[in-house]
Design a protein around this motif. Sequence first.
Motif, mmCIF file in Angstrom:
data_model
loop_
_atom_site.group_PDB
_atom_site.id
_atom_site.type_symbol
_atom_site.label_atom_id
_atom_site.label_comp_id
_atom_site.label_asym_id
_atom_site.label_seq_id
_atom_site.Cartn_x
_atom_site.Cartn_y
_atom_site.Cartn_z
ATOM 1 N N GLN A 98 0.873 -1.143 0.000
ATOM 2 C CA GLN A 98 -0.016 0.118 -0.114
ATOM 3 C C GLN A 98 0.824 1.149 0.001
ATOM 4 O O GLN A 98 1.697 1.476 0.786
ATOM 5 N N PHE A 99 0.656 2.035 -0.879
ATOM 6 C CA PHE A 99 1.290 3.394 -0.815
ATOM 7 C C PHE A 99 0.828 4.286 0.111
ATOM 8 O O PHE A 99 -0.378 4.500 -0.019
ATOM 9 N N GLN A 100 1.795 4.876 0.717
ATOM 10 C CA GLN A 100 1.395 5.886 2.020
ATOM 11 C C GLN A 100 1.975 7.209 1.618
ATOM 12 O O GLN A 100 3.352 7.106 1.434
ATOM 13 N N LEU A 101 1.643 8.342 1.945
ATOM 14 C CA LEU A 101 2.297 9.450 1.766
ATOM 15 C C LEU A 101 2.428 9.921 3.030
ATOM 16 O O LEU A 101 1.893 10.100 4.060
ATOM 17 N N GLY A 102 3.715 10.272 3.447
ATOM 18 C CA GLY A 102 4.069 11.108 4.641
ATOM 19 C C GLY A 102 3.916 12.535 4.741
ATOM 20 O O GLY A 102 3.491 13.143 3.602
ATOM 21 N N TYR A 103 3.775 13.143 5.872
ATOM 22 C CA TYR A 103 3.745 14.404 5.987
ATOM 23 C C TYR A 103 4.564 15.315 5.118
ATOM 24 O O TYR A 103 4.329 16.351 4.682
ATOM 25 N N LYS A 117 3.385 31.110 1.873
ATOM 26 C CA LYS A 117 4.515 31.653 2.426
ATOM 27 C C LYS A 117 4.798 30.824 3.837
ATOM 28 O O LYS A 117 5.851 30.935 4.231
ATOM 29 N N TYR A 118 3.749 30.496 4.324
ATOM 30 C CA TYR A 118 3.876 29.461 5.722
ATOM 31 C C TYR A 118 3.192 28.241 5.543
ATOM 32 O O TYR A 118 1.868 28.474 5.146
ATOM 33 N N LEU A 119 3.647 27.213 6.125
ATOM 34 C CA LEU A 119 3.175 25.932 6.015
ATOM 35 C C LEU A 119 3.591 25.254 7.221
ATOM 36 O O LEU A 119 4.808 24.804 7.219
ATOM 37 N N ASN A 120 2.936 24.895 8.350
ATOM 38 C CA ASN A 120 3.241 24.115 9.596
ATOM 39 C C ASN A 120 2.452 23.318 10.245
ATOM 40 O O ASN A 120 1.256 23.560 10.111
ATOM 41 N N ALA A 121 2.792 22.508 10.850
ATOM 42 C CA ALA A 121 2.043 21.352 11.659
ATOM 43 C C ALA A 121 2.700 20.922 12.981
ATOM 44 O O ALA A 121 4.085 20.762 12.537
ATOM 45 N N ASP A 122 2.038 20.807 14.079
ATOM 46 C CA ASP A 122 2.841 20.275 15.236
ATOM 47 C C ASP A 122 1.900 19.798 16.338
ATOM 48 O O ASP A 122 0.808 20.027 16.115
ATOM 49 N N GLN A 172 -9.915 14.046 19.176
ATOM 50 C CA GLN A 172 -10.465 14.057 18.042
ATOM 51 C C GLN A 172 -9.876 13.141 16.925
ATOM 52 O O GLN A 172 -10.181 12.698 16.093
ATOM 53 N N MET A 173 -8.297 13.307 17.209
ATOM 54 C CA MET A 173 -7.508 12.508 16.308
ATOM 55 C C MET A 173 -7.749 11.313 16.486
ATOM 56 O O MET A 173 -7.838 10.358 15.492
ATOM 57 N N LEU A 174 -7.691 10.647 17.852
ATOM 58 C CA LEU A 174 -8.003 9.361 18.016
ATOM 59 C C LEU A 174 -9.415 8.931 17.418
ATOM 60 O O LEU A 174 -9.433 7.738 16.478
ATOM 61 N N ASN A 175 -10.392 9.436 17.628
ATOM 62 C CA ASN A 175 -11.747 9.195 16.915
ATOM 63 C C ASN A 175 -11.442 9.160 15.124
ATOM 64 O O ASN A 175 -12.207 8.167 14.447
ATOM 65 N N HIS A 176 -10.837 10.085 14.881
ATOM 66 C CA HIS A 176 -10.642 10.278 13.330
ATOM 67 C C HIS A 176 -10.015 8.898 12.826
ATOM 68 O O HIS A 176 -10.384 8.263 11.739
ATOM 69 N N LYS A 201 0.630 14.472 9.698
ATOM 70 C CA LYS A 201 0.360 14.272 8.361
ATOM 71 C C LYS A 201 -1.153 14.230 8.193
ATOM 72 O O LYS A 201 -1.774 15.168 7.157
ATOM 73 N N THR A 202 -2.160 13.978 9.261
ATOM 74 C CA THR A 202 -3.646 14.085 9.167
ATOM 75 C C THR A 202 -3.973 15.563 8.991
ATOM 76 O O THR A 202 -4.840 15.922 8.510
ATOM 77 N N MET A 203 -3.335 16.190 10.005
ATOM 78 C CA MET A 203 -3.599 17.455 10.081
ATOM 79 C C MET A 203 -3.411 18.370 8.852
ATOM 80 O O MET A 203 -4.097 19.328 8.076
#
Length: 261
Positions: A98-103, A117-122, A172-176, A201-203
Amino acid sequence: MAATKPVAKEPSPVEQLKKVLSAESVQEQFRNALKEEAPLFVASLIDIYSNDTALQECKPSDVVREALKAATLKLPINKNLGFAWIIPYKEKGTPRPQFQLGYKGYIQLAMRTGQYKYLNADVVYEGEIVYHDKLTGELRLERSDSDEVIGYFAHMETVNGFRKTIYWTKEQMLNHAKRFSASFHREHSPWKTDFEAMAIKTMLKALLSRYGIMSIDMMNAFTADSADDVPFEDQVQGEIEQHANSEVLDIEAEDAEGPDW
């Protein structure tokens, strides 16, 4: 007495993969996707396959099909790089890749547009939220000594000034993950081995799919990334329904601490 006919030795999984890759039709697909970089990508695929006994249980033709998804997006599949990878799963006892994309893959595709200009997740730790305007959604964060993760955010700002931030609690993340990832309960699921990376990655995926620049590469990525085994359109709709009452927050980019990418 008749001579015994020697039994033909069955080719090894790696030899079978090389045979599939040697087909002119397959080589042409890689050349079309990667041009002069095709041989290097194919060599990387053979190396990855040769060193992954679990992946060798999958049909070589299926592995090549999943690798072509990464090639089309021009992303390396080396696990250590974190852009994309091919993970073996068992579906009703049958191994399949299965192909999977990382963040990092989503960030790379977004960067290619030249529109961010900006892209961030944490992650957000307990005690980091010091100001939250419920009316405007503005959120300010500061460093905390706590190591307890309470949520996750993703933030984007385009060159034309549009910006958006979303925030989900850990619950919410766990539920997702439980709702949308068919691999969540599998032993070797990335949700089990690296929950934080999957959450980030999900965010990013949720943020970019709703508010991001829909380049052809990004749209292909959403389609190809089968990590959740749910059609992309159904997943987005489900997320919207699930988080309809979630807070959409505007975070000042300079106040949002994130990893160095």
